[in-house]
Design a protein around this motif. Structure first.
Motif, mmCIF file in Angstrom:
data_model
loop_
_atom_site.group_PDB
_atom_site.id
_atom_site.type_symbol
_atom_site.label_atom_id
_atom_site.label_comp_id
_atom_site.label_asym_id
_atom_site.label_seq_id
_atom_site.Cartn_x
_atom_site.Cartn_y
_atom_site.Cartn_z
ATOM 1 N N LEU A 27 -9.308 -2.591 1.512
ATOM 2 C CA LEU A 27 -8.601 -2.289 0.260
ATOM 3 C C LEU A 27 -8.857 -3.272 -0.869
ATOM 4 O O LEU A 27 -8.755 -2.903 -2.038
ATOM 5 C CB LEU A 27 -7.084 -2.246 0.521
ATOM 6 N N PHE A 28 -9.141 -4.537 -0.529
ATOM 7 C CA PHE A 28 -9.185 -5.570 -1.562
ATOM 8 C C PHE A 28 -10.565 -6.220 -1.670
ATOM 9 O O PHE A 28 -11.219 -6.449 -0.655
ATOM 10 C CB PHE A 28 -8.148 -6.658 -1.266
ATOM 11 N N ILE A 75 0.581 -5.623 -0.535
ATOM 12 C CA ILE A 75 0.950 -4.279 -0.069
ATOM 13 C C ILE A 75 -0.314 -3.442 -0.076
ATOM 14 O O ILE A 75 -1.164 -3.576 -0.976
ATOM 15 C CB ILE A 75 2.053 -3.651 -0.959
ATOM 16 N N GLY A 76 -0.458 -2.601 0.929
ATOM 17 C CA GLY A 76 -1.629 -1.739 0.973
ATOM 18 C C GLY A 76 -1.345 -0.478 1.769
ATOM 19 O O GLY A 76 -0.555 -0.494 2.719
ATOM 20 N N HIS A 81 -4.298 7.866 3.147
ATOM 21 C CA HIS A 81 -2.862 8.153 3.125
ATOM 22 C C HIS A 81 -2.197 7.805 1.793
ATOM 23 O O HIS A 81 -0.975 7.798 1.696
ATOM 24 C CB HIS A 81 -2.164 7.414 4.267
ATOM 25 N N GLN A 82 -3.018 7.510 0.791
ATOM 26 C CA GLN A 82 -2.436 7.185 -0.518
ATOM 27 C C GLN A 82 -1.933 8.445 -1.214
ATOM 28 O O GLN A 82 -2.348 9.553 -0.899
ATOM 29 C CB GLN A 82 -3.478 6.467 -1.398
ATOM 30 N N GLY A 85 3.458 8.959 -0.699
ATOM 31 C CA GLY A 85 4.787 8.362 -0.656
ATOM 32 C C GLY A 85 4.930 7.178 0.284
ATOM 33 O O GLY A 85 6.032 6.638 0.429
ATOM 34 N N VAL A 86 3.839 6.762 0.936
ATOM 35 C CA VAL A 86 3.941 5.643 1.887
ATOM 36 C C VAL A 86 4.233 4.330 1.149
ATOM 37 O O VAL A 86 5.085 3.539 1.572
ATOM 38 C CB VAL A 86 2.645 5.519 2.723
ATOM 39 N N GLY A 87 3.551 4.118 0.028
ATOM 40 C CA GLY A 87 3.796 2.903 -0.752
ATOM 41 C C GLY A 87 5.240 2.830 -1.214
ATOM 42 O O GLY A 87 5.882 1.780 -1.143
ATOM 43 N N GLU A 109 2.370 -10.281 -8.552
ATOM 44 C CA GLU A 109 1.214 -10.360 -9.431
ATOM 45 C C GLU A 109 0.270 -9.223 -9.076
ATOM 46 O O GLU A 109 0.114 -8.888 -7.901
ATOM 47 C CB GLU A 109 0.446 -11.680 -9.246
ATOM 48 N N ASN A 114 -6.405 -3.588 -12.030
ATOM 49 C CA ASN A 114 -5.876 -2.671 -11.011
ATOM 50 C C ASN A 114 -4.845 -1.735 -11.652
ATOM 51 O O ASN A 114 -3.635 -1.843 -11.436
ATOM 52 C CB ASN A 114 -5.272 -3.465 -9.855
ATOM 53 N N ALA A 117 -2.454 0.398 -9.271
ATOM 54 C CA ALA A 117 -1.313 -0.332 -8.697
ATOM 55 C C ALA A 117 -0.256 -0.595 -9.771
ATOM 56 O O ALA A 117 0.952 -0.499 -9.500
ATOM 57 C CB ALA A 117 -1.784 -1.641 -8.069
ATOM 58 N N ALA A 119 0.422 1.309 -12.291
ATOM 59 C CA ALA A 119 1.138 2.582 -12.489
ATOM 60 C C ALA A 119 2.150 2.791 -11.357
ATOM 61 O O ALA A 119 3.286 3.227 -11.586
ATOM 62 C CB ALA A 119 0.144 3.734 -12.539
ATOM 63 N N ARG A 123 6.215 2.943 -11.835
ATOM 64 C CA ARG A 123 6.950 4.116 -11.327
ATOM 65 C C ARG A 123 8.139 3.678 -10.470
ATOM 66 O O ARG A 123 9.148 4.371 -10.396
ATOM 67 C CB ARG A 123 5.994 4.983 -10.500
#
Ligand SMILES: CC(C)(COP(=O)(O)OP(=O)(O)OC[C@H]1O[C@@H](n2cnc3c(N)ncnc32)[C@H](O)[C@@H]1OP(=O)(O)O)[C@@H](O)C(=O)NCCC(=O)NCCS
Length: 155
Positions: A27-28, A75-76, A81-82, A85-87, A109, A114, A117, A119, A123
């Motif tokens: 992810l990063f 967080i990832g 699965h993005q 609603g998992v995040g 931070e 990004n 992220a 957004a 939200r």
């Protein structure tokens, strides 16, 4: 398409570490190492949660508390699965933890580049409160600092 009800959230267990490190690396651009996770997770002030779907780790979030505030460390959510609603589930769980330990503000931070992220955080009621210039390396980027105030009762 999975829904949040297909996903199980639970506290991190040491056996999750290899899968967590692999997901972070996917992810990063500048992922935390196994050693960084291990030492961070060792601290009593760190709380960590994972999201599982069909026995696979598909998300994680770490927070560190200090008196009345907390920092979201990372967080990832797995790309597969993005936007399911998992995040949101992970953040809601962190907020519940923060409330439980009487934390009143959660900070984070995020890379200026990004945008997705940012957004996501907006939200979920985080607001931008500052910028740290040149905070990130590999690649170099500014950090946008965001905060979410945590109310005592309903939210
Ligand atoms: C940021 C991240 C954790 C979000 O997780 P997620 O499970 O996809 O987020 P959710 O599905 O819970 O999204 C909740 C809301 O946030 C917003 N959101 C999430 N991803 C978004 C995106 N890429 N673009 C715009 N808005 C987004 C949406 O409003 C979404 O609600 P909706 O899907 O009903 O429109 C995930 O994209 C990720 O792991 N990114 C890579 C790692 C990363 O950048 N982590 C943050 C480092 S600071």
């Amino acid at each position: 398409m999975i829904t949040p009800t297909d996903v199980r959230l639970r506290s991190f267990q040491p056996a999750d570490l290899p899968a967590l490190v692999a997901l972070e690396a996917a992810l990063f651009p500048d992922p935390w190492s196994y050693e960084t996770f291990a030492s961070t997770l060792h601290h009593a002030t760190t709380a960590a949660y994972v999201a599982e779907h069909r026995e696979h780790l598909v998300g994680y979030a770490l927070v560190r508390t200090a008196h009345d505030h907390a920092d979201l460390l990372t967080i990832g959510v797995a790309p597969t699965h993005q936007r399911c609603g998992v995040g949101r589930l992970l953040i809601d769980t962190l907020i519940g933890h923060c409330r439980h330990v009487r934390v009143t503000a959660l900070f984070l931070e995020v890379r200026r580049e990004n945008h997705s992220a940012q957004a996501f955080y907006r939200r979920l009621d985080f607001v931008e409160i500052g910028v740290r210039r040149g905070y990130y390396r590999h690649p170099i980027d500014d950090a946008i600092v965001m905060q979410r105030v945590i109310g005592a009762v309903h939210e």
